[in-house]
Design a protein around this motif. Structure first.
Motif, short mmCIF file in Angstrom:
data_model
loop_
_atom_site.label_atom_id
_atom_site.label_comp_id
_atom_site.label_asym_id
_atom_site.label_seq_id
_atom_site.Cartn_x
_atom_site.Cartn_y
_atom_site.Cartn_z
N GLY A 229 -4.70 4.10 0.58
CA GLY A 229 -5.59 3.62 1.63
C GLY A 229 -5.35 4.37 2.92
O GLY A 229 -4.37 5.09 3.08
N PRO B 128 -6.28 8.35 -0.74
CA PRO B 128 -7.29 7.36 -0.33
C PRO B 128 -7.47 6.23 -1.34
O PRO B 128 -7.69 5.08 -0.95
CB PRO B 128 -8.57 8.21 -0.21
CG PRO B 128 -8.09 9.59 0.03
CD PRO B 128 -6.83 9.71 -0.76
N LYS B 129 -7.39 6.55 -2.64
CA LYS B 129 -7.63 5.52 -3.65
C LYS B 129 -6.43 4.59 -3.84
O LYS B 129 -6.57 3.38 -3.98
CB LYS B 129 -7.95 6.18 -5.00
CG LYS B 129 -9.27 6.94 -5.03
CD LYS B 129 -10.46 6.00 -4.98
CE LYS B 129 -11.77 6.77 -5.14
NZ LYS B 129 -12.94 5.87 -5.06
N LEU B 130 -5.21 5.17 -3.87
CA LEU B 130 -4.03 4.39 -4.22
C LEU B 130 -3.28 3.85 -3.01
O LEU B 130 -2.59 2.83 -3.11
CB LEU B 130 -3.07 5.25 -5.06
CG LEU B 130 -3.62 5.73 -6.40
CD1 LEU B 130 -2.61 6.65 -7.08
CD2 LEU B 130 -3.96 4.55 -7.30
N GLY C 267 1.57 2.35 -3.72
CA GLY C 267 0.61 3.45 -3.73
C GLY C 267 1.28 4.81 -3.72
O GLY C 267 1.00 5.67 -4.57
N ASN D 122 -7.71 14.00 -1.07
CA ASN D 122 -9.09 13.54 -1.23
C ASN D 122 -9.27 12.46 -2.29
O ASN D 122 -10.30 11.76 -2.26
CB ASN D 122 -10.00 14.73 -1.58
CG ASN D 122 -10.07 15.75 -0.46
OD1 ASN D 122 -10.59 15.47 0.62
ND2 ASN D 122 -9.52 16.93 -0.69
N VAL D 123 -8.32 12.34 -3.21
CA VAL D 123 -8.49 11.38 -4.30
C VAL D 123 -7.35 10.38 -4.36
O VAL D 123 -7.56 9.16 -4.21
CB VAL D 123 -8.63 12.11 -5.66
CG1 VAL D 123 -8.81 11.10 -6.78
CG2 VAL D 123 -9.80 13.08 -5.62
N SER E 236 0.83 -1.20 0.00
CA SER E 236 0.00 0.00 0.00
C SER E 236 0.86 1.25 0.00
O SER E 236 0.56 2.22 -0.71
CB SER E 236 -0.93 0.00 1.22
OG SER E 236 -1.82 -1.09 1.17
#
Length: 362
Positions: free
Chosen positions: A293, A289-291, A205, A285-286, A201
């Motif tokens: 966690g 959280p998406k890539l 990420g 915000n994008v 992650s």
């Protein structure tokens, strides 16, 4: 007959110390192999996806390698020369920027630059240091980088190591699993899975987040017309893995340069500030959280401590292994804490017996 817990602790403690000594003694030799392993680990999910699409492991590895080489060649030909040129120009320009800042402050706030004042002495010292040591430091950095990542290692050893490790990754994992102590294999697998989730992650990420934001900052700043926009974007993207630090460092550097370049053109200065505000908003915000966690488990302070300690002890190779080691220690610390809170040492005899009775009744 199984070894006692004391003997096992002694064995694994000795193994850890031996590993640290080898890492310290052979850091420069191990560097291409660590880099190759990191690249293989980063690309293993891509190879797994290609296998699911019907390709063999060998063909998937070949496709990834060819694409990576093409991307690397494009970067070398298109990006790196400009990046180096802008960095060198920025180093040469810094003394003049300090002098311009001193003149600006002297014109606007003359009381701050009294001959014996702290601000005056600080700016004078900074200007003299940058003028005398700036080019020397830049040349030294280039020389160190060239000696550390020489052409042979960069163009031959690392790709070859990464190719073969990626090709045999699943087989190596299975082989390591077969060598686990049978009594502790389930626990080790559970901990290894948690470490892999945390590390994947964070590394995969945050690596993607750094690449996206660095590209965005560099392209946006160059479109606005900021000098050294590529360097600023590269720096901001590089340190984005530490929350808020990338935007802070890049924003301060970019806005500072914009004030000198666009003084009076407040629209351009505002655009530079807006670029970093938008980047920070999109990251928080994008992208993250998406890539990445929300449950990575690597606190920024813990990460900085790991990078500082391992960098001081083992140099550049230590900084490369700092993140996986920090992730592993974090998982182990949480496991030990969980074991402790369910042990008699924490509960005491009365609570332990009560919980045992409650469990038996259920």
């Amino acid at each position: 007959m199984a070894l006692s817990p004391q003997k096992q602790m002694q064995f694994w403690g000795l193994f850890t110390v031996l590993f640290a000594v080898i890492l310290w003694a052979l850091g420069d030799v191990l560097l291409p192999f660590v880099l190759g392993g990191a690249i293989a680990y980063f690309l293993d999910p891509v190879a797994d996806r290609l296998e699911e699409a019907g390709l063999s492991r060998a063909l998937a590895t070949t496709v990834i390698t060819v694409c990576s080489i093409l991307i690397f060649v494009v970067m070398i030909l298109a990006v790196v020369p400009t990046l180096v040129a802008q960095a060198a120009s920025l180093i040469e320009t810094l003394p003049q920027l300090v002098r311009d800042l001193q003149a600006f402050v002297n014109a606007r706030f003359p009381s701050l630059l009294q001959p014996e004042g702290v601000v005056h002495d600080a700016l004078k010292s900074a200007g003299e240091f940058l003028q005398t040591k700036g080019p020397e430091l830049f040349q030294g950095a280039l020389h160190s980088a060239a000696s550390l990542l020489n052409v042979v290692m960069l163009l031959v050893i690392v790709p070859v190591v990464a190719f073969y490790l990626l090709l045999d990754w699943d087989r190596m994992i299975a082989e390591v699993d077969s060598l686990l102590p049978r009594d502790h294999a389930p626990t080790v697998r559970m901990l290894a899975k948690q470490m892999d989730n945390t590390l994947a992650s964070f590394v995969r990420g945050m690596g993607t987040v750094c690449l996206i934001l660095g590209t965005y900052y560099a392209v946006a700043l160059m479109i606005v017309g900021l000098q050294f926009g590529l360097v600023v974007g590269f720096i901001a993207g590089l340190v984005t893995f530490i929350p808020y630090l990338g935007a802070l460092i890049g924003g301060v550097l970019a806005i500072g340069l914009a004030l000198f370049q666009f003084w009076g053109d407040w629209i351009s200065i505002g655009l530079v500030g807006a670029i970093f505000a938008i980047g920070q908003m999109v990251e928080g915000n994008v992208l993250t959280p998406k890539l990445v966690g929300k449950s990575v488990g690597l606190h920024p302070v813990w990460l900085l401590l790991a990078l500082s300690v391992f960098g001081a002890l083992f140099g550049f190779i230590g900084m490369l292994v700092a993140v996986p080691v920090a992730a592993a220690i974090g998982v182990l610390a949480r496991f030990v804490a969980t074991q402790y809170t369910t042990s008699k040492l924490y509960l005491g005899h009365s609570n332990a017996e009560a919980e045992l009775e409650e469990t038996e009744n259920d």
